[in-house]
Design a protein around this motif. Sequence first.
Motif, PDB file in Angstrom:
ATOM      1  N   ASN A   1       0.838  -1.001  -0.166  1.00 29.61           N
ATOM      2  CA  ASN A   1       0.536  -0.317   0.615  1.00 29.61           C
ATOM      3  C   ASN A   1       0.749   1.354  -0.296  1.00 29.61           C
ATOM      4  O   ASN A   1       1.825   1.634   0.941  1.00 29.61           O
ATOM      5  CB  ASN A   1      -0.932   0.132   1.435  1.00 29.61           C
ATOM      6  CG  ASN A   1      -2.594   0.863   0.924  1.00 29.61           C
ATOM      7  OD1 ASN A   1      -1.545   2.068   0.845  1.00 29.61           O
ATOM      8  ND2 ASN A   1      -3.225   0.904   1.619  1.00 29.61           N
ATOM      9  N   LEU A   2       0.780   2.266  -0.916  1.00 30.32           N
ATOM     10  CA  LEU A   2       1.476   3.166  -1.399  1.00 30.32           C
ATOM     11  C   LEU A   2       1.640   4.090   0.199  1.00 30.32           C
ATOM     12  O   LEU A   2       2.227   5.174   0.535  1.00 30.32           O
ATOM     13  CB  LEU A   2       1.721   4.129  -2.191  1.00 30.32           C
ATOM     14  CG  LEU A   2       2.401   3.006  -3.459  1.00 30.32           C
ATOM     15  CD1 LEU A   2       1.562   3.761  -5.086  1.00 30.32           C
ATOM     16  CD2 LEU A   2       3.216   3.380  -3.365  1.00 30.32           C
ATOM     17  N   ASN A   3       0.606   4.527   0.945  1.00 31.04           N
ATOM     18  CA  ASN A   3       0.245   5.027   1.739  1.00 31.04           C
ATOM     19  C   ASN A   3       0.609   4.808   3.178  1.00 31.04           C
ATOM     20  O   ASN A   3       0.849   5.677   3.714  1.00 31.04           O
ATOM     21  CB  ASN A   3      -1.529   5.221   2.356  1.00 31.04           C
ATOM     22  CG  ASN A   3      -2.107   5.806   0.589  1.00 31.04           C
ATOM     23  OD1 ASN A   3      -1.772   6.158  -0.108  1.00 31.04           O
ATOM     24  ND2 ASN A   3      -3.329   5.534   0.607  1.00 31.04           N
ATOM     25  N   ASN A   4       0.957   3.189   2.716  1.00 31.27           N
ATOM     26  CA  ASN A   4       1.744   3.482   3.748  1.00 31.27           C
ATOM     27  C   ASN A   4       3.258   3.687   4.021  1.00 31.27           C
ATOM     28  O   ASN A   4       4.769   1.637   4.211  1.00 31.27           O
ATOM     29  CB  ASN A   4       1.254   1.351   4.577  1.00 31.27           C
ATOM     30  CG  ASN A   4       0.171   2.070   5.003  1.00 31.27           C
ATOM     31  OD1 ASN A   4      -0.613   2.776   6.034  1.00 31.27           O
ATOM     32  ND2 ASN A   4      -0.881   1.386   4.492  1.00 31.27           N
ATOM     33  N   ILE A   5       3.917   3.480   2.866  1.00 31.08           N
ATOM     34  CA  ILE A   5       5.467   3.427   2.948  1.00 31.08           C
ATOM     35  C   ILE A   5       5.485   4.974   3.821  1.00 31.08           C
ATOM     36  O   ILE A   5       5.127   5.507   3.746  1.00 31.08           O
ATOM     37  CB  ILE A   5       6.128   4.497   1.102  1.00 31.08           C
ATOM     38  CG1 ILE A   5       5.724   2.636   0.203  1.00 31.08           C
ATOM     39  CG2 ILE A   5       7.069   4.010   1.169  1.00 31.08           C
ATOM     40  CD1 ILE A   5       5.866   1.379   0.372  1.00 31.08           C
ATOM     41  N   VAL A   6       6.919   4.382   4.905  1.00 28.25           N
ATOM     42  CA  VAL A   6       7.519   5.381   5.347  1.00 28.25           C
ATOM     43  C   VAL A   6       8.920   5.294   4.966  1.00 28.25           C
ATOM     44  O   VAL A   6       9.553   4.325   5.861  1.00 28.25           O
ATOM     45  CB  VAL A   6       7.217   5.618   7.159  1.00 28.25           C
ATOM     46  CG1 VAL A   6       7.583   5.782   8.014  1.00 28.25           C
ATOM     47  CG2 VAL A   6       5.672   5.294   7.187  1.00 28.25           C
ATOM     48  N   ILE A   7       9.675   6.334   5.278  1.00 29.16           N
ATOM     49  CA  ILE A   7      11.650   6.509   5.194  1.00 29.16           C
ATOM     50  C   ILE A   7      11.602   7.353   5.955  1.00 29.16           C
ATOM     51  O   ILE A   7      11.278   8.343   6.336  1.00 29.16           O
ATOM     52  CB  ILE A   7      11.506   7.384   3.749  1.00 29.16           C
ATOM     53  CG1 ILE A   7      11.443   6.119   2.398  1.00 29.16           C
ATOM     54  CG2 ILE A   7      13.121   7.297   3.358  1.00 29.16           C
ATOM     55  CD1 ILE A   7      10.174   6.801   1.472  1.00 29.16           C
ATOM     56  N   SER A   8      12.888   6.518   6.828  1.00 33.56           N
ATOM     57  CA  SER A   8      13.109   7.261   8.437  1.00 33.56           C
ATOM     58  C   SER A   8      14.174   7.625   8.604  1.00 33.56           C
ATOM     59  O   SER A   8      15.083   6.624   8.012  1.00 33.56           O
ATOM     60  CB  SER A   8      12.376   6.890   9.487  1.00 33.56           C
ATOM     61  OG  SER A   8      12.551   5.545   9.341  1.00 33.56           O
ATOM     62  N   ASP A   9      14.922   8.182   8.989  1.00 32.81           N
ATOM     63  CA  ASP A   9      16.540   8.572   9.600  1.00 32.81           C
ATOM     64  C   ASP A   9      17.376   7.913  11.243  1.00 32.81           C
ATOM     65  O   ASP A   9      15.791   7.185  11.346  1.00 32.81           O
ATOM     66  CB  ASP A   9      17.129  10.101   9.702  1.00 32.81           C
ATOM     67  CG  ASP A   9      15.661  10.640  10.900  1.00 32.81           C
ATOM     68  OD1 ASP A   9      15.373   9.487  11.657  1.00 32.81           O
ATOM     69  OD2 ASP A   9      15.659  11.287  11.280  1.00 32.81           O
ATOM     70  N   ASN A  10      17.909   7.933  10.973  1.00 32.07           N
ATOM     71  CA  ASN A  10      18.229   6.936  12.168  1.00 32.07           C
ATOM     72  C   ASN A  10      18.041   7.352  13.354  1.00 32.07           C
ATOM     73  O   ASN A  10      18.237   5.822  14.882  1.00 32.07           O
ATOM     74  CB  ASN A  10      19.966   7.438  12.881  1.00 32.07           C
ATOM     75  CG  ASN A  10      20.957   8.219  11.511  1.00 32.07           C
ATOM     76  OD1 ASN A  10      20.205   7.725  10.397  1.00 32.07           O
ATOM     77  ND2 ASN A  10      22.861   7.623  11.506  1.00 32.07           N
TER      78      ASN A  10
END
Length: 766
Positions: free
Chosen positions: A493-502
């Motif tokens: 689901n594209l609505n549930n793609i999360v990119i995060s840092d350290n």
Amino acid sequence: MFFTKNNYLKIAILFFLTYTKVFSQNQWEFLRGYLNYSQATNNYYTSPHTINPLNKPSSREHCGSGIYNNKIWIYGGEGNDSGFDMWYYDIKAKDWVFVANKGYNAVYADLGIESQTSHPGHRSRMASSIDKNGNFYIFGGDTKDLGFHTGRNDLWKYNTNTDKWTWLGGSNTHSSAGSYNSGTEPDWPRARYRTRGWFDADGNYWIFGGLYYDGVNSPYPLNDMWKFDVSSNIWTCETGDCNTLHQPNTPSGVYPNNVGETSTAYSPRARGDFGYWLDNDANFWLYAGFNGEVHAGGQLLWDTWMYNTKTHEWTLKTLEGAPSNTSPGWQGEPMCWLGNDGLPWMKLVNRSIWKFNNNHWENQRFEAADTWAPPILVNNEPFVANSENQPGSHYTTFNHIKTDSAVYLFNGYGLGFDNNPNFTGALWQYNLEVLPPPNLQFTIAKDDFVPSGASPYTSSTREISIENLGTVTARNVEVTIGLSPQNNYSAMNLNNIVISDNNNLPIPNISTTSSPYTNPDALNSAACNYDPTIYKSTIKVLIPKIEAGKTIKISSLVEHCMANFDLPTNYHYSWNYWGFSANYKDDAGRSYTKTPQYNNAAKTLDSYKWSEYKAPMPTLSNSTSSQAFTIELGSGVVGNPSNNQDIGINFTNAQARLDLTLPQNVFLENGNLMDIVGEYAVSSGTSLQLFNVNASSIDFGLTKSNNTQSYIIRFPASHYLPIRRIRVKLRAKSTPVDFANIKAEIRTTFNNNYADFDYGWKPGSK
């Protein structure tokens, strides 16, 4: 304090100290051309498109230039036998090749169409660059129509693959005022020369600054920046005073009170022949230049600016002082390139080399500010790098002619072996310091397999961790996450793609592209009703950069469709096989590939096959008391381990589920798990042994009704066949028993962990 170019040539030496940093790289080597410039007045070639070691373009300054496919292209320039000739240097063959000379006067024909006849004619001091497809663009430049430096505003494209020009637009006469916000004409930059041009990562062509001459007044400097969209052929003025003329050697632009301040309201002073760079974060850098025509007393500048092409903000980075070993000072026409470290580098007229690092300029090789010297070539030997080799001191407009291992210098105004200032015609190569590649470590940080959500849809999480363990930045990191072709009933689901840092803080403005989910099974399309605009089977995440020591996490929620439960033949759905790959670059533009990596625990969330068995019901005698009886399910022979008609399949850790539908007067004999026994076989050498196991749990069935009881029997690891038969002890409180309402079904599943009543089990149907 301001310096003119003429004074710059004549001022006595102020410093005698020369400091040299020695590297295994960072050395010069002479390639081809003339080293005595005053004698190099003519082109030499045998025939067009022919490689010959004797080929040499004449000495010149201010030619157009670009690099494509290991060929260095030049056009025009100012010199005795130049201005309208096209050449390229083949880096691999190490020779010049003459291409064409179409004549002094431009031919304006076939607007917008690649043409055999159209060409820009004599041209120098133009904005030039080559795009990633090998198209050589030039804008404007000097044609000397008025006997002095006279600018144009025509835009040309030369196809290096077909050797044809295209006139893209602009006036066919000199000194055009262009158009900006006229309401009747499309925006178009004013005529100019001593300007600079470059391409961004999206293929758009940009120009900045330059000078405009009207034939009457001293040439006016400009400070506007324009972008040409090559797909729409539309110019847009991005910043500065669009098409506005400024008086030479007078303040213009808007400067902050302090170095380091940023604003869309700021803009640099008008100028030409400046140093410029486009860094790996799409920032345009600007250094120094002339605040007017150098041959009419234009003064040198000494400021460093950075322009964010995304936010349209200018930042004043430095205001330099007098030239010294800690400051490049006032400069014009430096040779510029973006280093393999991603930082702006430049070679000055006096052969000093500087780079911009940590918000200031650092000298990498220093010579006194006004030292002019002829070339140094050890043993007169070409194609050999040497720490003592040096090109002669000279101004140049040869910028950003670079591979990942070297930067190249040709043309300008300076000193040859004869020590006389003149046009230059030697091609030199400066070998760059090769940095180690980025060291990206890819790890599957989360692969939970645990289903959640209501049947028939469930979900599980995928998380990838990317850590840069190296010392250099990884750029343009493209990560592709894909579900296996076996994963026909799963989608992200594209609505549930999360990119995060350290620190697990979300990173905004990360772009994603994807392949839409396609359902390969028409029978199950109703149950797997994924919206293809949201659900994808493959997702590409583009991360602009991962700096050394930083970690990026990509998390994706995968949803699983468990197939159409009304089809008893369905099996092998929602496999959990998935993987990812990656491509990325370093600051030098070198490409790297991460080979596909798959989840180590690849298996099924719930890969199942249904098997249904009718229970042979006993005949009970009439009695007023309760009756105990046993239902035995299975078609094999009791006590015969070699029997091959066992229930289930040969799969490690398989499970079985027993669904009983009992009338209200029929119960388990003792009311506990001891009443349900499964028989299974275990390998012992060459023989099999039979064992029994009791049910592990009791729960009401899918309908949650009081008269339907469901039982799960689990089996230990290392069994040979998962189940042979199941015996159930029952008791009827009254007779006769309504045997027609006693129903029994067994289902088996491959999976050993997640067979739950609300997940993955086909509803009973007899």
